[in-house]
Design an enzyme around this catalytic site. Structure first.
Site, short mmCIF file in Angstrom:
data_model
loop_
_atom_site.label_atom_id
_atom_site.label_comp_id
_atom_site.label_asym_id
_atom_site.label_seq_id
_atom_site.Cartn_x
_atom_site.Cartn_y
_atom_site.Cartn_z
N HIS B 457 66.48 24.78 10.05
CA HIS B 457 65.16 25.01 10.66
C HIS B 457 64.60 26.39 10.34
O HIS B 457 65.29 27.25 9.85
CB HIS B 457 65.17 24.72 12.17
CG HIS B 457 66.00 25.64 13.03
ND1 HIS B 457 65.89 25.64 14.40
CD2 HIS B 457 66.95 26.55 12.72
CE1 HIS B 457 66.73 26.53 14.89
NE2 HIS B 457 67.39 27.09 13.92
N GLU B 458 63.30 26.55 10.56
CA GLU B 458 62.58 27.80 10.25
C GLU B 458 62.73 28.21 8.79
O GLU B 458 62.90 29.39 8.47
CB GLU B 458 63.08 28.94 11.16
CG GLU B 458 62.53 28.90 12.56
CD GLU B 458 61.02 29.15 12.62
OE1 GLU B 458 60.45 29.71 11.68
OE2 GLU B 458 60.43 28.72 13.62
#
Lengths: 608, 608
Positions: B457-458
């Site tokens: 994620h990110e």
């Protein structure tokens, strides 16, 4: 390439498994009979295993107070597997076996391991029965082993206890003679066992009408005390249901009770149990204590058990390899179908380009090629070791002895390397799937969880490393290591003949020299504490050298030529990848081995 | 050492966070006020988070068709967190904030992340509100941001779509003007949105009375078509419940509907959702289409969003670090208490020795020291970056600019390095527990599963690496990299003054030189395809160099002297470990970068 294609190449083109049929034990076999076995196993795995792998994960075994409940698919897969005859694939014809080479049996098991590793393929049952075939009496063989090979009963290995895992010398399960006539029981000297056994796979279930536990326990000395250390350990057959000399159930339940199921991170299709032996839940003739029949001589239980260790550890390595392969194939399939992003152009991101499938991105290719080099390299090693087992059992005495020595050195690698690096492969398979890989909608997260067991069971990573550096490479004055070096040098010499492989031959020669030097340096002071403080980094480097050797040896079985079919292009690329990206890692690992770095060993507890 | 002890040392002795109080923005603060914040956060984490971490994992969020059901503990933790004022810790006094330095806020968050990472500590809500404070109108700030800072409402970031994750330019959520008066809505130009958003954390729940979604969508051009690429992307506030200009709920539900929950491998305390915007499930004024208010100017949505990216990525790095730390502390505790095996003697295994606790074995110490060097090294980096954020926001212009440039280069490392290596730390924590680590009776398997999210994620690992090598080290003619090299050289120069650190100073100097040379070599042909093909190995090497730098810099804050207290002995050992066991790994990674090895990039698809 599909698994079958890869297996065919490794078995027939590389290992020349077909030549085994010239040996008398395998004389009735041919490539056709081997292929028929693969066809059958591939089909059963496809139909009875693969579709239910997630089911096993979701419907974890549970105990209703009376029996352990498994998904229906478990029973159907077990029955299909047993019906295939694979449980006795390696056994003599006269007891219903197929007299298959272990190499072929191992290769056949890959289909099951890749389809659903925790559904299992009878490894423990076969190992249990094999042990009895070597160490049991004739009656123990016919009553217990044969009923296991037929699939009628299943088997376990009961070594660990809650307080004694890696350190078996500390087990406290006791075995005392059962009555005055204990020595004259036809099934073997009869004892009463009391104690708890932990981490027992398939310790309780309803897949078979009986479960044959092989249990390590200590017979107290004359003073009633347990003998310290491993010398005190003996081996017993402890059936869940007591049986007569004809192998018929007597209707008497033995005093073995499920104390609890372990709730695991993965590998959930295989029940894992804590068993109570002899606590009195099922008293036999009114008395607590589980009935057990001695196998072999008293106090020699551990050596009986270790007899089967190499094959069990190769089995774990193969399971790890195939879990890695399952992730590789799943992520390859995903990468071929998932559109995302655009190709980098000479000047970087280029939004004007059309969208591409992710397999076209260099970093995705890197993650796929990493997996390929790990998993197919590991598969080569496992099959190579299986071939050595055949050599040990059916080769000429000199060759058999060499094979035995090589296996001693290679087994810790065959067990540990895929456990560590195919876990990394499984992590890359998740990474390729992006966010989807982190969900249970795709299979890769389960492979990764299942895989994490392999560095723990059948001897932890640390135990393997201590075995390798502490025993295997120094045994017989380093003879095993010398034999391995001879083989590796043989590969190097053939590779030097082919200019396209010169880079690899040089690198492998350098690695072999580095590992040899590090082995000497580790033991330079002769103090095991200094030598073994960095046994794991040593094993990592040793393993990378071995896999590099495997890849070069595999590559040598590809005929020279500029235009290669895609499968060979892939193998050559995986070889190049391993030599360029992986083998150079060994320097960092060996540094601390060679300098006998004491940073870790000297760390005071209160400083953590 | 306990976390608090480690934090105190890093913050006050190493980073001199106390000096921040000499700046006007922080003038009311003192070490005492910082410590009071830590006391509060430590207590809430201990009472409301830690006891329920496993509960969150077992009682995964579920949707009953109407609402998402979370364990009761989630609401209690959320309320306690919001009541602590931490959501607006960094905000101005005048809007109810504490004007805390980001360094202190980051450090305070460690307690929550370590106690229960997926319970969350409002990172998305704070990021959402912070974004509005920068890019929103006065009314958007007061209506939306302030109600998020108070904890009354929560926030999300809606970027990804099922078909567009890493590649945001391919999003197809549309936003069209809502009626003739759309431009004059006091809450911002009013649009109707239609589309699906995937991977939305906290996208639906009952923890707060409203959820403020920040949504990327495209405003079609005059021809009705979406503008290709990222230029077409605009940013909208889409509240779940429509509100008036006073921030009161109007009682009208906006057309945002939960399409499904994602069932994840870990991090289960945070709901992760697929949201349908504008499908007509909750029509507003009889019409399908979710009401959204434009933030900033049309077509500039992505740059608004990326404004918050550095802090979001440091937040992920910190979460990864603290998951690693949780595993380190759990396995340290286990190792101190688990008896198993005997010490190796000079001649190897010695069965006559008494049993020891496993922390006395060299290989267990190796696994603990590895974790310590990874997790405390990563914590140093995250706090260092947080301190740079404060410098960027409150420093003199020159220093602020330098901090900004350094953050550009360091953020991909701050995000990726703990995600990768604290995952390895978590795996070692399992390994130390042996079989028990593989069960759900101990917390370490959950940490490992939770951790696996952080490389995804990110911005995935691959995205971070392309950002580092493709943009950050070449931006402004390599100025960011040059500034980093200056800082590293500053550390080296100080280290050379202390003979005990000379070995490290030399090694770090060599590493810096190698990374610099590899950067040049990667870009030697100027072709991004060649440079970026090995961006991940480059990032791995870069990251190891940065952590080595961190450890040396940390070690320099330990006063010279032969007799050190245990905490310093531990830090010096972790430093030595990192330089001996870890830093030498960079050679293998950089080899392929420097040679622009094309093995992966050239791999034909059909050869896999």
């Amino acid at each position: 390439m599909g698994l079958r294609h890869t297996l065919d190449f490794l078995l027939y083109d590389w290992l020349r498994a077909g030549e085994l049929t010239s040996r008398s034990r395998f004389a009735d076999h041919s490539r056709e009979t081997f292929d028929a076995v693969f066809d059958t196993c591939e089909r059963i795995a496809r139909e009875k295993y693969a579709p239910f792998n997630r089911t096993l994960d979701i419907e974890e075994p549970r105990f209703d107070g009376e029996k352990v409940i498994l998904p229906k698919a478990s029973k159907e897969a077990y029955d299909a597997f047993a019906a295939s005859g694979m449980l006795s694939a390696a056994q003599d014809y006269e007891i219903g076996g197929m007299q298959l080479p272990y190499t072929v049996e191992s290769a056949a098991h890959t289909f099951f391991a890749m389809a659903s590793v925790s559904m299992g393929s009878g490894m423990l049952t076969v190992g249990n029965a094999n042990l009895l075939m070597v160490h049991g009496t004739e009656l123990q063989k016919s009553v217990f082993a044969l009923n296991e090979f037929s699939g009628r009963w299943s088997g376990t290995m009961c070594l660990s206890e809650p307080q004694a895992g890696s350190s078996l010398s500390d087990i406290v399960t006791r075995a005392v003679p059962d009555g005055g006539d204990f020595a004259s029981d036809p099934l073997g000297a009869r004892y009463r066992l009391k104690g708890n056994k932990m981490w027992i796979s398939a310790g309780e279930h309803e897949l078979t009408e009986n479960i044959i536990h092989l249990v390590l326990a200590k017979i107290p000395g004359p003073d009633g005390k347990l003998i310290p250390g491993t010398r005190g350990i003996s081996l017993f057959i402890v059936p869940k249901q007591l049986v007569d000399t004809q192998g018929q159930l007597t209707g008497v339940r033995n005093d073995v009770a499920l104390a609890g199921l372990n709730h695991k991170l993965g590998w959930r299709g295989t029940t894992n149990t804590l068993l109570n032996f002899g606590e009195g839940k099922f008293p036999v003739q009114g008395q607590a204590g589980a009935i057990g029949y001695l196998v072999g001589r008293p106090h020699e239980g551990l050596s009986c058990m270790f007899h089967m260790m190499n094959e069990a550890r190769i089995g774990v390595g193969m399971a790890a390899t195939m879990l890695g392969m399952a992730g590789y194939h799943a992520s390859l399939d995903y990468a071929k179908n998932r559109p995302q992003g655009r190709l980098v152009g000479p000047s970087g991101k280029d939004a004007s380009q059309p969208q591409v499938r992710i397999i076209e991105h260099a970093d995705i290719k890197r993650m796929l090629l990493t997996q390929k080099s790990y998993c197919e390299g590991a598969l080569a090693l496992e099959l190579y070791c299986a071939r050595l087992v055949d050599e040990q059992h059916t080769g000429e005495p000199g060759a058999a002895n060499e094979a035995r020595m090589l296996l001693e050195v290679l087994t810790p690698i065959a067990k540990s390397w895929p456990s560590e690096w195919c876990l990394e492969a499984n992590s890359l398979a998740i990474q390729i799937h992006g966010g989807y890989g982190y969900t249970r909608d795709f299979p890769v997260e389960q492979y990764w969880r299942d895989q994490r067991l392999n560095m723990i069971h059948e001897g932890t990573h640390g135990i393997q490393a201590a075995d390798l550096l502490g025993r295997k490479v120094v045994m017989a004055g380093g003879e095993g290591l010398r034999m391995l070096a001879l083989r590796i040098n043989g590969t190097i010499e053939r590779a030097i003949q082919r200019p396209e492989f010169a880079e690899y031959a040089n690198a492998l020669g350098g690695a072999l020299q580095q590992v040899g030097a590090a082995t000497k340096a580790a033991w330079a002071t002769g103090d095991a504490r200094e030598a073994l403080a960095n046994a794991v980094p040593y094993m990592q480097a040793f393993g990378h050298m071995v896999i590099a050797w495997m890849w070069l040896d595999v590559a040598l079985s590809i005929p020279a030529g500029a235009a290669q079919p895609p499968a060979h292009v892939g193998r050559l690329a995986a070889t190049r990848f391993f030599y360029r990206y992986e083998l150079p890692k060994i320097g960092a690992w060996l540094n601390v081995v060679s300098s006998r770095d004491a940073t870790c060993a000297d760390m005071p507890e209160e400083a953590f």
